[in-house]
Design a protein around this motif. Structure first.
Motif, short mmCIF file in Angstrom:
data_model
loop_
_atom_site.label_atom_id
_atom_site.label_comp_id
_atom_site.label_asym_id
_atom_site.label_seq_id
_atom_site.Cartn_x
_atom_site.Cartn_y
_atom_site.Cartn_z
N PRO A 190 0.80 -1.24 0.00
CA PRO A 190 0.00 0.00 0.00
C PRO A 190 0.83 1.28 0.00
O PRO A 190 0.46 2.25 -0.68
CB PRO A 190 -0.83 -0.13 1.28
N ALA A 191 1.94 1.30 0.70
CA ALA A 191 2.76 2.51 0.75
C ALA A 191 3.35 2.82 -0.62
O ALA A 191 3.35 3.96 -1.07
CB ALA A 191 3.86 2.35 1.79
N ALA A 192 3.88 1.78 -1.29
CA ALA A 192 4.46 1.98 -2.62
C ALA A 192 3.40 2.39 -3.62
O ALA A 192 3.62 3.28 -4.46
CB ALA A 192 5.15 0.70 -3.08
N LEU A 193 2.23 1.77 -3.55
CA LEU A 193 1.14 2.11 -4.46
C LEU A 193 0.67 3.54 -4.22
O LEU A 193 0.41 4.29 -5.17
CB LEU A 193 -0.02 1.13 -4.26
N SER A 194 0.58 3.93 -2.96
CA SER A 194 0.14 5.28 -2.62
C SER A 194 1.12 6.34 -3.13
O SER A 194 0.72 7.39 -3.64
CB SER A 194 -0.03 5.41 -1.10
N ARG A 195 2.42 6.06 -3.00
CA ARG A 195 3.43 7.01 -3.48
C ARG A 195 3.30 7.22 -4.99
O ARG A 195 3.31 8.36 -5.48
CB ARG A 195 4.83 6.51 -3.15
N ALA A 196 3.23 6.13 -5.73
CA ALA A 196 3.15 6.23 -7.19
C ALA A 196 1.85 6.91 -7.62
O ALA A 196 1.85 7.75 -8.53
CB ALA A 196 3.26 4.84 -7.81
N ALA A 197 0.73 6.55 -6.98
CA ALA A 197 -0.55 7.15 -7.34
C ALA A 197 -0.55 8.65 -7.04
O ALA A 197 -1.09 9.45 -7.81
CB ALA A 197 -1.68 6.46 -6.58
N GLY A 198 0.06 9.03 -5.94
CA GLY A 198 0.14 10.44 -5.59
C GLY A 198 0.95 11.23 -6.61
O GLY A 198 0.58 12.35 -6.99
N ARG A 199 2.07 10.67 -7.05
CA ARG A 199 2.88 11.33 -8.06
C ARG A 199 2.12 11.48 -9.37
O ARG A 199 2.16 12.54 -10.01
CB ARG A 199 4.17 10.55 -8.29
N LEU A 200 1.42 10.42 -9.77
CA LEU A 200 0.67 10.49 -11.02
C LEU A 200 -0.49 11.47 -10.92
O LEU A 200 -0.76 12.22 -11.87
CB LEU A 200 0.16 9.10 -11.39
#
Length: 258
Positions: free
Chosen positions: A228-238
């Protein structure tokens, strides 16, 4: 000759076309809702591009799509309602430069596919297209297609690569392979098979060695706690990039070819 009969309907529900955000997925819009879509010239239309390959992480060939579409769905949920993009179905049959790729097409065919889909988008009155690409082998092709569409269709083109969001599938340059593997494990609900340094060979990049995975693969339980942390980081950047694209001024002059 044996007649092929209609198979019995053993599936209680139709499976989804792909992972997507219901509010922004173009194929799920009704005709009246699409017809009343506001500010078409300002809306960002997202074209997901993802290949199929064995990336040496012990997961299925659709690992790229699994990661890309979950990141995109998360990003669409973070973008404010007045800046929501429209997301196209993913383009799955694209260029593949490596023997590990599956269902690959020639560069000219992949270029033509992107151009045809963009032409349909333009015919509906939209002017901004963001190619969101997960495939390392298609990064240069996406750039070429975007430039050509800017000239031939007058579209305002943007490109976002998954590799720039900290989720790089490239077998040699990537330092994110363990993160990518963990995400696919958690999102797919299946622990990876034994993989070692196999999979993609990076032949098109000069026979570089494949970057080995650091340490053993995470268990499904551990992957679900870390993903979840990695997914959240990437989604936030996008999401930030999609908002930035929305804020960009429209093209001031047309340079389209006759």
């Amino acid at each position: 000759m044996t007649e092929v009969s209609e198979p019995a309907d053993t599936h209680p529900a139709t499976p989804p076309l792909c992972v997507c955000d219901e509010a922004t997925f173009w194929p799920w819009l009704s005709h009246p809702r699409f017809g009343s879509w506001p500010n078409r010239e300002g809306t960002v239309v997202v074209m997901p591009v993802c290949g199929m390959a064995d990336w040496g992480i012990g997961h299925a060939l659709d690992a790229e799509e699994t990661v890309l579409m979950h990141v995109l769905r998360g990003a669409c949920g973070l973008v404010s309602a007045d800046r929501r993009p429209l997301v196209l179905p993913p383009l799955r049959f694209v260029f593949g430069a490596d023997p590990s790729c599956a269902f690959a097409v020639e560069q000219t065919a992949a270029h033509a596919l992107i151009a045809e889909v963009a032409a349909s988008v333009a015919a509906c009155g939209f002017r901004r297209v963001a190619i969101v690409n997960s495939s390392p082998w298609n990064e240069e092709l996406c750039a070429a297609a975007a430039r050509d569409l800017r000239v031939s269709r007058g579209l305002q083109m943007f490109i976002v690569h998954l590799s720039a969001l900290g989720l790089d599938f490239h077998p040699q340059r990537s330092r994110d392979r363990r993160v990518v593997q963990t995400l696919v494990t958690a999102l797919g609900g299946v622990e990876p098979e034994e993989c070692g340094t196999g999979g993609a060979t990076a032949a098109a990049w000069g026979e570089e060695p494949v970057t080995p995975l650091a340490g053993p693969a995470l268990t499904l339980v551990r992957a679900r706690s870390e993903a979840p942390a990695a997914l959240s980081r990437a989604a936030g950047r996008l999401a930030k990039l999609l908002s930035d694209i929305w804020e960009r001024p429209a093209l001031s002059a047309k340079i389209t070819l006759p």
